[in-house]
Write a protein that holds these residues in place. Structure first.
Motif, short mmCIF file in Angstrom:
data_model
loop_
_atom_site.label_atom_id
_atom_site.label_comp_id
_atom_site.label_asym_id
_atom_site.label_seq_id
_atom_site.Cartn_x
_atom_site.Cartn_y
_atom_site.Cartn_z
N PRO A 128 0.89 -1.36 0.04
CA PRO A 128 0.10 0.09 -0.05
C PRO A 128 0.92 1.29 0.04
CG PRO A 128 0.14 -0.87 2.17
CD PRO A 128 0.98 -1.82 1.49
N ASP A 129 0.36 2.29 -0.26
CA ASP A 129 0.99 3.59 -0.25
C ASP A 129 1.13 4.06 1.04
OD1 ASP A 129 -1.33 5.03 0.47
OD2 ASP A 129 -2.25 5.02 -1.71
N ALA A 130 1.82 4.98 1.47
CA ALA A 130 1.89 5.62 2.94
C ALA A 130 0.86 5.75 3.66
CB ALA A 130 2.99 6.72 2.87
N LYS A 131 -0.21 6.33 3.05
CA LYS A 131 -1.45 6.75 3.64
C LYS A 131 -2.23 5.65 4.03
CE LYS A 131 -5.33 9.88 3.26
NZ LYS A 131 -6.02 10.98 2.26
N THR A 132 -2.46 4.75 3.10
CA THR A 132 -3.11 3.38 3.36
C THR A 132 -2.50 2.43 4.46
OG1 THR A 132 -3.75 3.45 1.01
CG2 THR A 132 -4.10 1.22 2.27
N CYS A 133 -1.10 2.49 4.29
CA CYS A 133 -0.44 1.83 5.08
C CYS A 133 -0.41 2.37 6.72
CB CYS A 133 1.29 1.89 5.28
SG CYS A 133 2.32 0.90 6.05
N ARG A 134 -0.72 3.48 6.91
CA ARG A 134 -0.71 4.42 8.43
C ARG A 134 -2.37 4.00 8.74
NH1 ARG A 134 1.53 8.20 11.87
NH2 ARG A 134 0.24 7.90 13.67
N ALA A 135 -3.22 4.00 7.73
CA ALA A 135 -4.83 3.85 8.20
C ALA A 135 -4.76 2.52 8.63
CB ALA A 135 -5.68 3.98 6.99
N LEU A 136 -4.08 1.56 7.78
CA LEU A 136 -3.94 0.05 8.36
C LEU A 136 -3.40 -0.09 9.49
CD1 LEU A 136 -3.56 -1.63 4.76
CD2 LEU A 136 -5.43 -2.09 6.44
N LEU A 137 -2.46 0.48 9.82
CA LEU A 137 -1.58 0.35 11.17
C LEU A 137 -2.46 0.67 12.42
CD1 LEU A 137 0.80 -0.14 12.80
CD2 LEU A 137 1.73 2.21 12.15
N THR A 138 -3.25 1.82 12.09
CA THR A 138 -4.12 2.33 13.06
C THR A 138 -5.24 1.43 13.37
OG1 THR A 138 -3.78 4.80 12.54
CG2 THR A 138 -5.72 4.12 13.81
N ALA A 139 -5.78 0.92 12.21
CA ALA A 139 -6.72 0.02 12.47
C ALA A 139 -6.53 -1.44 13.04
CB ALA A 139 -7.53 -0.43 10.94
N ASN A 140 -5.24 -1.74 12.69
CA ASN A 140 -4.73 -3.15 13.26
C ASN A 140 -4.27 -3.23 14.65
OD1 ASN A 140 -5.01 -4.23 10.83
ND2 ASN A 140 -2.81 -4.21 10.14
N LEU A 141 -3.78 -2.18 14.92
CA LEU A 141 -3.51 -1.84 16.46
C LEU A 141 -4.65 -1.23 17.35
CD1 LEU A 141 -0.19 0.52 16.19
CD2 LEU A 141 -0.51 -2.03 16.67
N ARG A 142 -5.93 -0.91 16.80
CA ARG A 142 -7.18 -0.92 17.36
C ARG A 142 -7.94 -2.27 17.69
NH1 ARG A 142 -10.17 1.84 13.67
NH2 ARG A 142 -8.93 3.84 14.20
N THR A 143 -7.64 -3.20 16.87
CA THR A 143 -8.14 -4.34 17.03
C THR A 143 -7.45 -5.04 18.03
OG1 THR A 143 -8.67 -4.76 14.48
CG2 THR A 143 -8.44 -6.90 15.85
N LEU A 144 -5.98 -5.02 18.24
CA LEU A 144 -5.19 -5.49 19.30
C LEU A 144 -5.53 -4.74 20.53
CD1 LEU A 144 -1.60 -5.95 18.01
CD2 LEU A 144 -3.26 -7.72 18.76
N ARG A 145 -5.93 -3.50 20.55
CA ARG A 145 -6.12 -2.81 21.73
C ARG A 145 -7.59 -3.42 22.46
NH1 ARG A 145 -9.42 1.60 22.31
NH2 ARG A 145 -9.11 2.41 20.06
N ARG A 146 -8.37 -3.70 21.56
CA ARG A 146 -9.51 -4.16 21.97
C ARG A 146 -9.41 -5.70 22.49
NH1 ARG A 146 -11.79 -2.00 17.34
NH2 ARG A 146 -11.62 -4.31 15.85
N TYR A 147 -8.68 -6.53 21.85
CA TYR A 147 -8.26 -7.72 22.33
C TYR A 147 -7.79 -7.83 23.69
CZ TYR A 147 -6.23 -12.57 21.97
OH TYR A 147 -5.73 -13.82 22.54
N TYR A 148 -6.79 -7.00 23.88
CA TYR A 148 -6.04 -6.94 25.29
C TYR A 148 -6.67 -6.10 26.25
CZ TYR A 148 -1.94 -9.48 23.55
OH TYR A 148 -1.16 -10.33 23.03
N SER A 149 -7.70 -5.33 25.90
CA SER A 149 -8.51 -4.22 26.70
C SER A 149 -7.34 -3.28 27.27
CB SER A 149 -9.07 -5.07 27.77
OG SER A 149 -10.24 -5.82 27.39
N ALA A 150 -6.38 -2.79 26.29
CA ALA A 150 -5.48 -1.88 26.51
C ALA A 150 -6.03 -0.50 26.43
CB ALA A 150 -4.27 -2.18 25.88
N GLU A 151 -5.42 0.25 27.41
CA GLU A 151 -5.47 1.89 27.25
C GLU A 151 -4.94 2.52 25.77
OE1 GLU A 151 -5.52 4.15 30.55
OE2 GLU A 151 -5.85 2.46 31.73
#
Length: 175
Positions: A128-151
């Motif tokens: 992906p281009d840089a903008k898409t990569c950053r959006a995916l990074l944000t989304a992927n980390l959001r999924t992990l944050r929910r999984y771990y119930s992390a702040e």
């Protein structure tokens, strides 16, 4: 200990190459270890989420469950006990060579865990281009944050550090 099969391609791993490169950035390693120590997050899953973003893939709940099925037992039965032992020996190892051996074993176990994670997904060669990569990074980390119930602040620093290391930093994305 649960029976765990070794991953097929532990020696040829694009994820391992990515993880060692990104983790070498002091800001990334510091943020990842803070997330691990304060929220119990798995550094290898954090790096997996970032690698998926650079590969144009989104980490959804189904993929996370599959990745956990493949890598979770290895992490629990092998990686974490080695880490606990290494950390307990850090200040006063019984012998320097024993400490170095445990550290090497832990690193080898983490490499195998990354191979398990890589096997959980089939990716194409498009990036992906840089903008898409950053959006995916944000989304992927959001999924992990929910999984771990992390702040959120714990992962926000990791996201910033990875984005800077990858050259996908977007000053407006953090506001």
């Amino acid at each position: 200990m649960a029976s765990v099969q070794e991953p097929k391609n532990a020696s040829k791993s694009a994820l391992w190459t990515f993880a060692t490169s990104v983790y070498a950035d002091p800001a990334v390693s510091r943020a990842a270890l803070i997330a691990q120590d304060q929220a119990g997050m798995d550094v290898n899953l954090l790096l997996f989420a970032a690698w998926l973003a650079t590969s144009g893939a989104q980490l959804d709940e189904a993929l996370l469950e599959r990745a956990e099925r493949l890598s979770g037992p290895w992490r629990t039965d092998v990686v974490q006990p080695l880490r606990r032992l290494r950390r307990s020996w850090k200040q006063s190892p019984p012998h320097e060579s024993a400490y170095a051996a445990i550290k090497d074993l832990e690193l080898a176990a983490e490499r195998k865990q990354l191979a398990f994670l890589e096997e959980s997904v089939c990716l194409d060669d498009e990036r992906p281009d840089a903008k898409t990569c950053r959006a995916l990074l944000t989304a992927n980390l959001r999924t992990l944050r929910r999984y771990y119930s992390a702040e959120q602040p714990l992962l926000r620093e990791f996201e910033r550090a990875v984005a800077a290391a990858l050259g996908t930093a977007d000053e407006n994305a953090d506001r």
